[in-house]
Design a protein around this motif. Structure first.
Motif, PDB file in Angstrom:
ATOM      1  N   ASP A  62     -10.134  -6.158   8.308  1.00 21.04           N
ATOM      2  CA  ASP A  62      -9.241  -6.612   7.209  1.00 21.04           C
ATOM      3  C   ASP A  62      -7.988  -5.850   7.101  1.00 21.04           C
ATOM      4  O   ASP A  62      -7.035  -6.392   6.682  1.00 21.04           O
ATOM      5  CB  ASP A  62     -10.262  -6.230   5.932  1.00 21.04           C
ATOM      6  CG  ASP A  62     -11.288  -7.264   5.713  1.00 21.04           C
ATOM      7  OD1 ASP A  62     -11.371  -8.297   6.173  1.00 21.04           O
ATOM      8  OD2 ASP A  62     -12.386  -6.916   4.892  1.00 21.04           O
ATOM      9  N   CYS A  66      -3.987  -7.186   7.425  1.00 21.99           N
ATOM     10  CA  CYS A  66      -2.924  -6.967   6.483  1.00 21.99           C
ATOM     11  C   CYS A  66      -1.557  -6.345   7.294  1.00 21.99           C
ATOM     12  O   CYS A  66      -0.452  -6.718   7.131  1.00 21.99           O
ATOM     13  CB  CYS A  66      -3.338  -6.459   5.445  1.00 21.99           C
ATOM     14  SG  CYS A  66      -4.555  -6.996   4.168  1.00 21.99           S
ATOM     15  N   GLN A  69      -0.001  -8.717   9.607  1.00 25.15           N
ATOM     16  CA  GLN A  69       0.762  -9.463   8.730  1.00 25.15           C
ATOM     17  C   GLN A  69       1.912  -8.967   8.452  1.00 25.15           C
ATOM     18  O   GLN A  69       3.452  -9.466   8.438  1.00 25.15           O
ATOM     19  CB  GLN A  69       0.081 -10.126   7.626  1.00 25.15           C
ATOM     20  CG  GLN A  69      -0.797 -11.205   7.799  1.00 25.15           C
ATOM     21  CD  GLN A  69      -1.503 -11.746   6.648  1.00 25.15           C
ATOM     22  OE1 GLN A  69      -0.957 -12.048   5.775  1.00 25.15           O
ATOM     23  NE2 GLN A  69      -2.902 -11.860   6.767  1.00 25.15           N
ATOM     24  N   VAL A  76       2.452  -9.741   3.296  1.00 21.94           N
ATOM     25  CA  VAL A  76       0.733 -10.370   3.372  1.00 21.94           C
ATOM     26  C   VAL A  76       0.782 -11.521   2.593  1.00 21.94           C
ATOM     27  O   VAL A  76       1.093 -11.693   1.434  1.00 21.94           O
ATOM     28  CB  VAL A  76       0.188  -9.196   2.855  1.00 21.94           C
ATOM     29  CG1 VAL A  76      -1.463  -9.619   2.928  1.00 21.94           C
ATOM     30  CG2 VAL A  76       0.343  -7.779   3.511  1.00 21.94           C
ATOM     31  N   GLU A  77       0.058 -12.391   3.408  1.00 26.40           N
ATOM     32  CA  GLU A  77      -0.157 -13.639   2.788  1.00 26.40           C
ATOM     33  C   GLU A  77      -1.312 -13.575   1.599  1.00 26.40           C
ATOM     34  O   GLU A  77      -2.096 -12.822   1.826  1.00 26.40           O
ATOM     35  CB  GLU A  77      -0.801 -14.506   3.907  1.00 26.40           C
ATOM     36  CG  GLU A  77      -1.193 -15.999   3.765  1.00 26.40           C
ATOM     37  CD  GLU A  77      -1.657 -16.785   4.842  1.00 26.40           C
ATOM     38  OE1 GLU A  77      -2.522 -17.267   4.838  1.00 26.40           O
ATOM     39  OE2 GLU A  77      -0.971 -16.853   5.856  1.00 26.40           O
ATOM     40  N   SER A  79      -0.647 -12.118  -1.048  1.00 29.25           N
ATOM     41  CA  SER A  79      -0.404 -10.694  -1.338  1.00 29.25           C
ATOM     42  C   SER A  79      -1.400 -10.154  -2.607  1.00 29.25           C
ATOM     43  O   SER A  79      -1.925  -8.915  -2.442  1.00 29.25           O
ATOM     44  CB  SER A  79       0.966 -10.200  -1.496  1.00 29.25           C
ATOM     45  OG  SER A  79       1.503 -10.704  -2.806  1.00 29.25           O
ATOM     46  N   SER A  82      -4.979 -10.077  -1.509  1.00 29.34           N
ATOM     47  CA  SER A  82      -5.283  -8.998  -0.545  1.00 29.34           C
ATOM     48  C   SER A  82      -5.173  -7.690  -1.306  1.00 29.34           C
ATOM     49  O   SER A  82      -5.897  -6.782  -0.662  1.00 29.34           O
ATOM     50  CB  SER A  82      -4.042  -9.069   0.656  1.00 29.34           C
ATOM     51  OG  SER A  82      -4.262 -10.166   1.501  1.00 29.34           O
ATOM     52  N   LEU A  86      -8.164  -5.023  -0.828  1.00 31.64           N
ATOM     53  CA  LEU A  86      -7.514  -3.503  -0.309  1.00 31.64           C
ATOM     54  C   LEU A  86      -7.845  -2.477  -1.458  1.00 31.64           C
ATOM     55  O   LEU A  86      -8.562  -1.488  -0.860  1.00 31.64           O
ATOM     56  CB  LEU A  86      -6.300  -3.499   0.150  1.00 31.64           C
ATOM     57  CG  LEU A  86      -5.854  -4.343   1.560  1.00 31.64           C
ATOM     58  CD1 LEU A  86      -4.499  -4.176   1.623  1.00 31.64           C
ATOM     59  CD2 LEU A  86      -6.727  -3.610   2.577  1.00 31.64           C
ATOM     60  N   ARG A 122      -4.822   1.693   4.887  1.00 34.53           N
ATOM     61  CA  ARG A 122      -5.087   0.969   3.795  1.00 34.53           C
ATOM     62  C   ARG A 122      -4.349   1.443   2.621  1.00 34.53           C
ATOM     63  O   ARG A 122      -3.659   0.572   1.999  1.00 34.53           O
ATOM     64  CB  ARG A 122      -6.761   1.010   3.456  1.00 34.53           C
ATOM     65  CG  ARG A 122      -7.117   0.191   2.059  1.00 34.53           C
ATOM     66  CD  ARG A 122      -8.610   0.542   1.889  1.00 34.53           C
ATOM     67  NE  ARG A 122      -8.712   1.983   1.285  1.00 34.53           N
ATOM     68  CZ  ARG A 122      -8.513   2.244  -0.098  1.00 34.53           C
ATOM     69  NH1 ARG A 122      -8.254   1.230  -0.948  1.00 34.53           N
ATOM     70  NH2 ARG A 122      -8.738   3.499  -0.537  1.00 34.53           N
ATOM     71  N   ILE A 125      -0.591   0.303   3.106  1.00 35.16           N
ATOM     72  CA  ILE A 125      -0.432  -1.128   2.840  1.00 35.16           C
ATOM     73  C   ILE A 125      -0.545  -1.449   1.273  1.00 35.16           C
ATOM     74  O   ILE A 125       0.287  -2.384   0.934  1.00 35.16           O
ATOM     75  CB  ILE A 125      -1.706  -1.890   3.680  1.00 35.16           C
ATOM     76  CG1 ILE A 125      -1.220  -1.786   5.053  1.00 35.16           C
ATOM     77  CG2 ILE A 125      -1.616  -3.453   3.284  1.00 35.16           C
ATOM     78  CD1 ILE A 125      -2.377  -2.353   5.965  1.00 35.16           C
ATOM     79  N   ILE A 129       2.597  -3.453  -0.586  1.00 30.62           N
ATOM     80  CA  ILE A 129       2.342  -4.479  -1.159  1.00 30.62           C
ATOM     81  C   ILE A 129       2.868  -4.357  -2.714  1.00 30.62           C
ATOM     82  O   ILE A 129       3.574  -5.091  -3.374  1.00 30.62           O
ATOM     83  CB  ILE A 129       1.065  -4.935  -1.261  1.00 30.62           C
ATOM     84  CG1 ILE A 129       0.584  -5.568   0.122  1.00 30.62           C
ATOM     85  CG2 ILE A 129       0.774  -6.237  -2.245  1.00 30.62           C
ATOM     86  CD1 ILE A 129      -0.878  -5.901   0.429  1.00 30.62           C
TER      87      ILE A 129
END
Length: 131
Positions: A62, A66, A69, A76-77, A79, A82, A86, A122, A125, A129
């Protein structure tokens, strides 16, 4: 206001993306070094009702997805979805995982460092985002 100029936003995003890429590369390299510890954990898991390695693999997939991407597309697709996923991926909220991690501190140091770095990625990310 210099900090709000479009060029500064792009530069900040590019720096964050480069840092995520660097952490991901280190993480992938660190994973290779855990081979023997993963073998030992797999032997131990044969007598358990749960899989520490399985959790690590799911979390890795997972989080790595991310990060990949972001590196490839600057985003991130899905988002929001996601981000929620996360945010909920809290390693130490999984009781058997936390019990394993905190038992015998000196056992499996490489895989435990890998988990720490994975959790750090994590968090990076999530920050990427949300910013």
């Amino acid at each position: 206001m210099q900090n709000l100029e479009a060029s500064n936003i792009h530069k900040k995003s590019s720096t964050a993306k480069d840092y995520i890429n660097r952490v991901l590369k280190h993480l992938l390299n660190d994973y290779k070094k855990t081979r023997e510890e993963r073998r030992q954990i797999a032997l131990w898991e044969e007598s358990e009702d749960f899989s520490v390695l399985g959790e690590i693999e799911i979390l890795t997939t997972d989080i790595k997805g991310c990060a990949t991407q972001i590196i490839a597309n600057d985003e991130v697709e899905n988002s929001q979805e996601s981000l929620e996923k996360l945010t909920k991926l809290k390693f130490f909220d999984i009781s058997y995982f936390a019990d394993w991690y905190f038992s015998e501190e000196n056992q499996f140091p490489q895989i435990k460092r890998y988990v720490e770095k994975l959790n750090y990625l994590r968090l990076l990310i999530i920050e990427y985002i949300t910013s």
